[in-house]
Design a protein around this motif. Structure first.
Motif, PDB file in Angstrom:
ATOM      1  N   VAL A   1      40.465  39.992  38.910  1.00 40.88           N
ATOM      2  CA  VAL A   1      40.331  39.513  40.279  1.00 40.88           C
ATOM      3  C   VAL A   1      39.881  40.652  41.190  1.00 40.88           C
ATOM      4  O   VAL A   1      38.978  40.507  42.023  1.00 40.88           O
ATOM      5  CB  VAL A   1      41.675  38.913  40.757  1.00 40.88           C
ATOM      6  CG1 VAL A   1      41.581  38.471  42.202  1.00 40.88           C
ATOM      7  CG2 VAL A   1      42.097  37.769  39.853  1.00 40.88           C
ATOM      8  N   ILE A   2      40.517  41.808  41.000  1.00 45.39           N
ATOM      9  CA  ILE A   2      40.130  42.968  41.812  1.00 45.39           C
ATOM     10  C   ILE A   2      38.687  43.351  41.520  1.00 45.39           C
ATOM     11  O   ILE A   2      37.914  43.668  42.432  1.00 45.39           O
ATOM     12  CB  ILE A   2      41.068  44.159  41.515  1.00 45.39           C
ATOM     13  CG1 ILE A   2      42.495  43.863  41.974  1.00 45.39           C
ATOM     14  CG2 ILE A   2      40.545  45.442  42.148  1.00 45.39           C
ATOM     15  CD1 ILE A   2      42.703  43.956  43.456  1.00 45.39           C
TER      16      ILE A   2
ATOM     17  N   ALA B   1      36.514  40.897  43.296  1.00 47.95           N
ATOM     18  CA  ALA B   1      36.583  41.096  44.746  1.00 47.95           C
ATOM     19  C   ALA B   1      35.855  42.361  45.165  1.00 47.95           C
ATOM     20  O   ALA B   1      35.325  42.454  46.265  1.00 47.95           O
ATOM     21  CB  ALA B   1      38.052  41.155  45.190  1.00 47.95           C
ATOM     22  N   SER B   2      35.823  43.340  44.284  1.00 46.12           N
ATOM     23  CA  SER B   2      35.188  44.612  44.628  1.00 46.12           C
ATOM     24  C   SER B   2      33.696  44.612  44.317  1.00 46.12           C
ATOM     25  O   SER B   2      33.012  45.569  44.639  1.00 46.12           O
ATOM     26  CB  SER B   2      35.848  45.751  43.848  1.00 46.12           C
ATOM     27  OG  SER B   2      37.239  45.709  43.976  1.00 46.12           O
TER      28      SER B   2
END
Ligand SMILES: Cc1ncc(C[n+]2csc(CCOP(=O)(O)OP(=O)(O)O)c2C)c(N)n1
Ligand SMILES: Cc1ncc(C[n+]2csc(CCOP(=O)(O)OP(=O)(O)O)c2C)c(N)n1
Ligand code: SF4
Ligand code: SF4
Ligand SMILES: [Mg+2]
Ligand SMILES: [Mg+2]
Lengths: 279, 585, 585, 279
Positions: D165-166, D169-170
């Motif tokens: 997820v990170i 998102a990044s």
């Protein structure tokens, strides 16, 4: 959470220290300062029970201009200072504040882990999409083609950083955007954030009139988000995917319990601890 | 009892009578468990002693050695030479050559049918075989390490009763069957060992039975922290400092404090600063790489005058270096590693037990003087378990955080004679201020004016220089025109070397410095009165302590440096030889 | 031409003939622009000179001062005293008291109708009013700063032609109207100034016109880096180092290199290590707080023997300190700030122009010796613009990266006499290895064995100790039984103070050390031959250089420390006074 | 991108250095090592044109066991080392590898910024939800109620970190999960990752048999993701919201161009640069 002693008679100006800001005339940060004092007055906080921690940058100069306890720490470390303070002193209202460079570049790891850890405090990032203090370099939120910094001729060519998306992905419990161009609206968001248990993140648009003069237009571009705050991360995720950086308001409110170890002794005397060593 | 063991090393006279035992085995052989039980049993029987763990590079399951020294007196260092080496098996045992020195009088014990590696056999010693595996097999649930334990107990004259007590306690959770199997094992081993012909009597007479503790330096540092008032710890695990944190986490909880595992060392040091700003004495433990990451923010603690305590359990450097071995090579970074002029406190415990006092004192100093204190422990102190006398209960009268209620015209950084300004804590009405790492006026407003800078620089230095550190600054022993100047874990071997010389009628002064910053020139000058030769002993390659002394002290007479890097510990014999050689030069 | 200006300061004899001019004004008044143009014009006219910018705490728009010194000879330092102070307005002008010293012979010029602040007027000087604003208003697009510029040119005898050339060039983008308005302004100012009665003749005779450069120390460091071979830079902005990066970003591009703006200093230093591992000489620039964050990984560069260059443009410390002012207080962290025993290189430029040579040399040393080199520049060198002679073109014969094709039995960390092992770069077949910050064997396999540790420790030290640094290690000037030992930006004022004493017939030796690590004991001993008194001059509070010298050198005679913290620069007069006082003591 | 010289004759074992790993018997990292060598053989990479950079931890010991260029850097800094290497040497195939502590705790900021920067390299995180090397503390991916570490008695009580997820998102350009319990499948994913331009992230499940013995069950829990890789971040986001940590395969493939400044001199002689200073 407003569990502290109340001080209903204070006006916003009573939360100012009187120290003259070093900011450029017209800098958005003046209005952030104003919005914070309005929020504090609205919540009738006793100044001595509030602490605001910041990093380094123009925006991070903020604590000295307030009449609460303040810590102007080093670049990028506002959140761990605030975390240590709140965890060990849960009775205080703790805020952290700083810039987009401070919070998302050098301080990016602490931001992510603060979102997960969910300590009950409010983090305000004054985003001007530039390093103001060091005279105008690109920050993580800067557009890839902004080419005014000598350090990145032709632009950074790097995908910008989406703070709200990262906050959500990292597990922040409250996500909102406010703008210094609307201090009253910003004050409302701040009150909402401070009242919400756990880690609340406020993305605060705050133009840098010196190195990003075009940001003066932000005043015209911001608008209220046409939605109610959601508690569903999936809805929030969808919402944030179409976010254009100018929707204001509380966008996500989670209900994870705040991280707060109990600070209650279970032994009467510390000599109890000796027992583990006696043969 | 005869003292074969004590006289067998050429130069052990004067040193505490003692027995050194190495217990070797490959992964899973249980040598560490057996070693720990032997130490505890020795303590039960009224002995002192210590045990060090050594192991190969495997994360788990590699070869391991439990190195014990037992004595009727407290011991603070290992000797290089071992009286008994017992190997449960010989797999990769040669890795420990260098750490374990044997001579003709040593006894080497192996499992029947094994082959002693040449690197070991060539050092000498009488080789004896015991059927460890076979005996273990004959017992339901029996294990060779227990057989070995029994054999050792028998050889050194340790009452089996003491071992039984320890086993019953440590195996209580595993049930009576496990206890019975272990006891059967030790009995079998003891019986077998008693049949070894011509065995010298290794037994040590225990001293009278006062309260004795079994503690590692890392545990002692943890207890010292809590005694000093630490109630907030933020940290990131790192070898060999982690055990301080592992001890503190549950114990802080008991006293109403808390430990937070941070995302990295940048976070942990800054969490301390926040905790301390809030009025809670705060500490972290780390090792060299972590200390390096913290220096920027330790500077913030100094400049903002926020007390913090950082324990650096040193390991081999530079860089990742040798994480599991000891070295005193972080002295420079601790003394000089902050940017700008940033006076702070550096102290070092000089024995395992002293980790308690020194950490407690560091906390007191940081709190009283509103600054950062670095405690330089090391792997050998931190991870060695020792049997020590119950440590004294010391309480310092705390100062520093002087402001608890509203004061007129409160100036957080007011310039005064003692240099320590009143510090309010959040929650105190009317005393709000902003702590700052920018140079500032007495009220804390950022300032780049020359007067403000010099005033605050002077103040931050003055408060440390003027404080009375009393006798704690150093340990001074003996007389003589030759002195050894040392610090930290090198103190133990130096002390023992001096005792050996003393036994020869030679007098050497010992000065071990617990307080490294701020410097104490008058005190050291007084301690060195009449000295003509100074040997500076330290465990590092760059002679950091020697250069530090030259930089800041006027030392009388001739100066000589004995700087030996890790991973091997400095041994009493090494110091003895150096001193003797210098005398004869 | 008379030399009123030069004789007016009590002790300027022997120092370069020069003129010091301070141009003051509040935000937006354009003093910096005017000051820069004055400097460039002076260069055009064949003078040497320098200009420093000073400003208040406001991020932008606060009061500012352009401090100039002009001379027929190269100048490396400001004098404290100013011949001319011209204020476009007096708002907050008293902030600069301390930086600007006036006396009876100074001329103070203000806009008509203004009031000189008492802090300034009480220093003395003749006050003259000029109608700056009024004249500016009379010109279409006129500005008071241009009127002031014209007045100054007239006063000091600078040909207006030179100013016109500079203005035409610098305003080219703004168009002819802007140029015309500015030229009208300077003419008006010049005319007005020529009417000032009884003005002493300040004019300086230019020297013959060889190629002259206008450069700041930060730009010079950038050029030195590229000349040294740097083609990869990763960095995070920080005052006062950023201009090195700002100069490098576009210029690296031109030479086929690249600058990456990293997320923080931990990233930037590690990006360098990657770049360098790949065979590209790599550098970063930072200041104290950034250097502190980098120390862990600088240790990795040392242990893994990967060349990197870190330029620390020092500012006031500790912590965030005084970011816009100079100090030499990062010496300790540069020398001693790495954990473990981590020998590396520390060099320091001793003038603005020398930032070029020293950075180039540092790159050469790092590459040749496969280690980390720290360059200690500072704010006063980095951000001051100077007119200097065209710097010499120096090329070093590079070494270090010796392996470019397959070698049998390649051992990356082989132990050899010189201590420098062959280093392959990725892409070289058959020479793959793993660089490691863990202690390792000659092939790079992690090892905790004592022999490996001592061999690699010795090797990493030996390669630095044995290298021949030639004459570059220091600048040595003059004879005499008194010597001044100094370094970095303190060299300029010391040199000038010694020239002043020379003019009185007193001989003082100057030794300014460019190479701070590794130490050069034989060389310094030779340079100090016959010396009886040594004054150690540095700009910091903790006498860091003084203690460093004591620690590592045997210095003859009496030693005295002159350690003065920032933010004010050490001035020639200060050193002169100290030396004179010592002589008379 | 496989632009390097090819070496078609090499077998997986030819990519091993022969140095004996320090790992515990049964550690998942052995199979990761195997999968990497299989992927390299599959791509016929010349060992001298490949570099693998790691941090510190059990998993980070990996480079020494390979026959390519390696850098065993300090804790948390594999990605910046790899970034500097690739940006200055775009001709090399660059990989970074390490553990969940190394990559998501101390190295979390670099991970986020590497995803945004999108340099063409592959990052393999061997996730065992624990700090193996330091003997068993909780990592960011550890469950909040895992209470076996003495440092966090009763569990961390902190929301775990969701690496995928990170990464999304990044702005990571390629996101996949593989498992050491299936080295062949893992090798395929690695090939896919290395071939994809820009920053590719491979979340590699790799059990720690010593401190998390229960992870031996992972073998039974992993399964192929029942979907094709998407290029749409919104679909990927939705997918990852319901991810249970055991879906294997390539989950997202973006098409952002890789960050790679051109390294071409535009002046013949560096003395050209002097001109800017001549008066
Ligand atoms: C360790 C460290 N690195 C770099 C700096 C220099 N620095 C000061 S403020 C700043 C960036 C400020 O940007 P931002 O946080 O966006 O704040 P703004 O000034 O825009 O409000 C930098 C890079 C520093 N003080 N410390
Ligand atoms: C700066 C620093 N802090 C702490 C450490 C100690 N340390 C070594 S490895 C490690 C964590 C390893 O965990 P992970 O990255 O998950 O790898 P694993 O061992 O589980 O494969 C830590 C904390 C260190 N080496 N350096
Ligand atoms: S530089 Fe920009 S951010 Fe900083 S004070 Fe000025 S306007 Fe505000
Ligand atoms: S401790 Fe765990 S991660 Fe480390 S080698 Fe052993 S099994 Fe693998
Ligand atoms: Mg900003
Ligand atoms: Mg792990």
């Amino acid at each position: 959470m407003d569990t502290v002693t109340q001080c209903p008679s204070l006006k916003p100006k009573d939360y100012k220290s009187g120290t003259k800001p070093v900011w450029c005339p017209g800098c958005g940060d003046y209005s952030v300062l104003l919005a914070i004092t309005k929020a504090m007055a609205e919540m009738s906080l006793s100044p001595e029970n509030v602490a605001l921690v910041s990093g380094i940058g123009c925006s991070s100069r903020l604590p000295a201009y307030l009449n609460v306890y303040g810590f102007h720490a080093v670049h990028g470390r506002a959140l761990p200072v605030a975390t240590g303070l709140k965890v060990s002193r849960p009775d205080l209202t703790v805020l952290a504040a700083g810039g987009d460079g401070d919070g998302f570049s050098i301080g990016g790891n602490h931001f992510m882990h603060a979102c997960r850890r969910n300590v009950d405090m409010t983090y305000i990032v004054m985003d001007n999409q530039v390093y103001g203090m060091t005279k105008g370099q690109a920050s993580p939120t800067t557009d890839p083609d902004w080419d005014k910094s000598k350090l990145t001729p032709g632009g950074t060519k790097i995908n910008p950083y989406y703070p709200l998306v990262i906050a959500l992905a990292s597990g922040a419990n409250f996500i909102a955007r406010a703008s210094s161009t609307d201090p009253n609206g910003a004050a409302k968001v701040l009150v909402d954030a401070m009242r919400h248990p756990g880690f609340s993140f406020v993305h605060m648009l705050s133009p840098c009139v010196t190195f990003r003069p075009e940001q003066k237009d932000w005043k015209k571009m911001v608008r209220s988000a046409p939605v109610e705050p959601t508690t569903d991360p999936a809805i929030a995720a969808k919402r944030l995917m179409t976010d254009d950086n100018f929707f204001l308001g509380t966008l996500y409110k989670g209900d994870r319990p705040a991280y707060q170890p109990e600070l209650k002794a279970t032994v009467d005397n510390i000599s109890e601890l000796d027992k583990g060593f006696i043969l | 009892m005869n003292d074969i063991a004590f006289s067998s090393s050429s130069n052990s006279k004067g040193a505490p009578q003692s027995l050194s035992i190495a217990l070797l085995g490959s992964g899973g052989s249980g040598v560490m468990t057996a070693g720990g039980q032997l130490l505890d049993a020795a303590g039960q029987a009224g002995w002192y002693g210590m045990m060090t763990r050594s192991s190969g590079p495997q994360i788990r399951g590699g070869e391991a050695a439990a190195l014990l020294r037992l004595s009727p007196q407290p011991v603070e260092t290992h000797k290089g030479r071992f009286d008994i080496l017992l190997a449960i098996d010989w797999l990769n045992a040669d890795r420990f050559v260098g750490e374990i020195i044997l001579d003709q009088k040593s006894i080497v014990i192996g499992d029947s049918g094994g082959t002693v590696p040449e690197a070991i056999s060539k050092m000498g010693g009488r080789y004896v075989e015991l059927p460890l595996t076979q005996l273990a097999k004959s017992i339901n649930g029996g294990r060779p390490n227990m057989v070995a334990l029994g054999a050792l107990a028998q050889l050194i004259g340790l009452p089996l009763r003491a071992l039984e007590t320890v086993l019953s306690k440590s195996l209580a959770k595993k049930g009576q069957d496990a206890i019975d199997a272990s006891i059967a094992g030790i009995n079998a081993g003891a019986e077998q060992a008693s049949a070894i012909p011509d065995i010298p009597d290794f037994a040590v007479t225990p001293t009278e039975n006062q309260e004795r503790w079994s503690i590692t330096g890392n545990e002692a540092a943890g207890l010292g922290a809590i005694r000093g008032g630490i109630r907030f710890v933020a940290a990131y695990p790192i070898t060999p400092g982690t055990e301080i944190l592992e001890w503190l986490a549950p114990n802080l909880k008991k006293v109403g404090g808390v430990l937070v595992q941070a995302e990295d060392e940048l976070a942990s040091i800054n969490q301390l600063i926040g905790g301390s700003f809030g009025g809670t004495p705060s500490l972290t433990a780390t090792s060299g790489p972590g200390l390096a990451l913290m220096t920027e923010s330790i500077g913030l603690a100094v400049a903002s005058e926020t007390p913090v305590v950082v324990v650096d359990v040193m390991r081999g450097g530079p860089s990742t270096g040798i994480p599991t071995k000891s070295e005193q090579s972080d002295l420079n970074i601790a003394l000089y590693g902050l940017h700008g002029d940033a006076p702070h406190i550096v102290v070092a415990p000089m024995s395992i037990g002293d980790c308690l006092f020194t950490t407690q004192w560091a906390t007191h100093l940081a709190e009283t003087l509103q600054t950062a204190a670095i405690v330089l422990s090391d792997q050998s102190l931190g991870q060695t378990r020792a049997l020590i006398d119950k440590p004294a209960d010391i309480a310092f009268v705390s100062g520093g955080r002087t402001l608890t209620s509203k004061s007129e015209n409160f100036q957080r950084y007011v310039v005064n004679d003692c240099g320590v300004s009143p510090m309010s804590i959040p929650g105190t009405p009317g005393c709000q201020y902003t702590a700052d790492g920018l140079e500032h006026t007495p009220t804390g407003t950022p300032s780049s004016r020359a007067e403000d800078h010099i005033q605050q620089l002077n103040k931050r230095k003055r408060k440390l220089d003027q404080f009375d550190y009393g006798d704690h600054w150093a340990k001074i022993l003996g007389e003589g025109e030759t002195a050894v100047l040392t610090w930290g874990s090198s103190t133990g071997p130096v002390r023992e070397a001096i005792a050996m010389l003393e036994a020869e009628g030679k007098h050497v002064r010992l000065i071990s410095m617990r307080l490294l910053l701020p410097i104490q020139p008058e005190r050291l000058a007084a301690a060195l009165q009449g000295v003509e030769k100074i040997l500076v002993v330290e465990q590092c390659h760059g002679a950091q302590f020697y250069h530090y002394l030259r930089a800041h002290y006027d030392l009388p007479g001739t100066l000589r440096s004995m700087a030996v890097p890790g991973p091997l510990m400095i041994r009493p014999d090494d110091v003895y030889s150096e001193l003797t050689a210098w005398e004869n030069a």
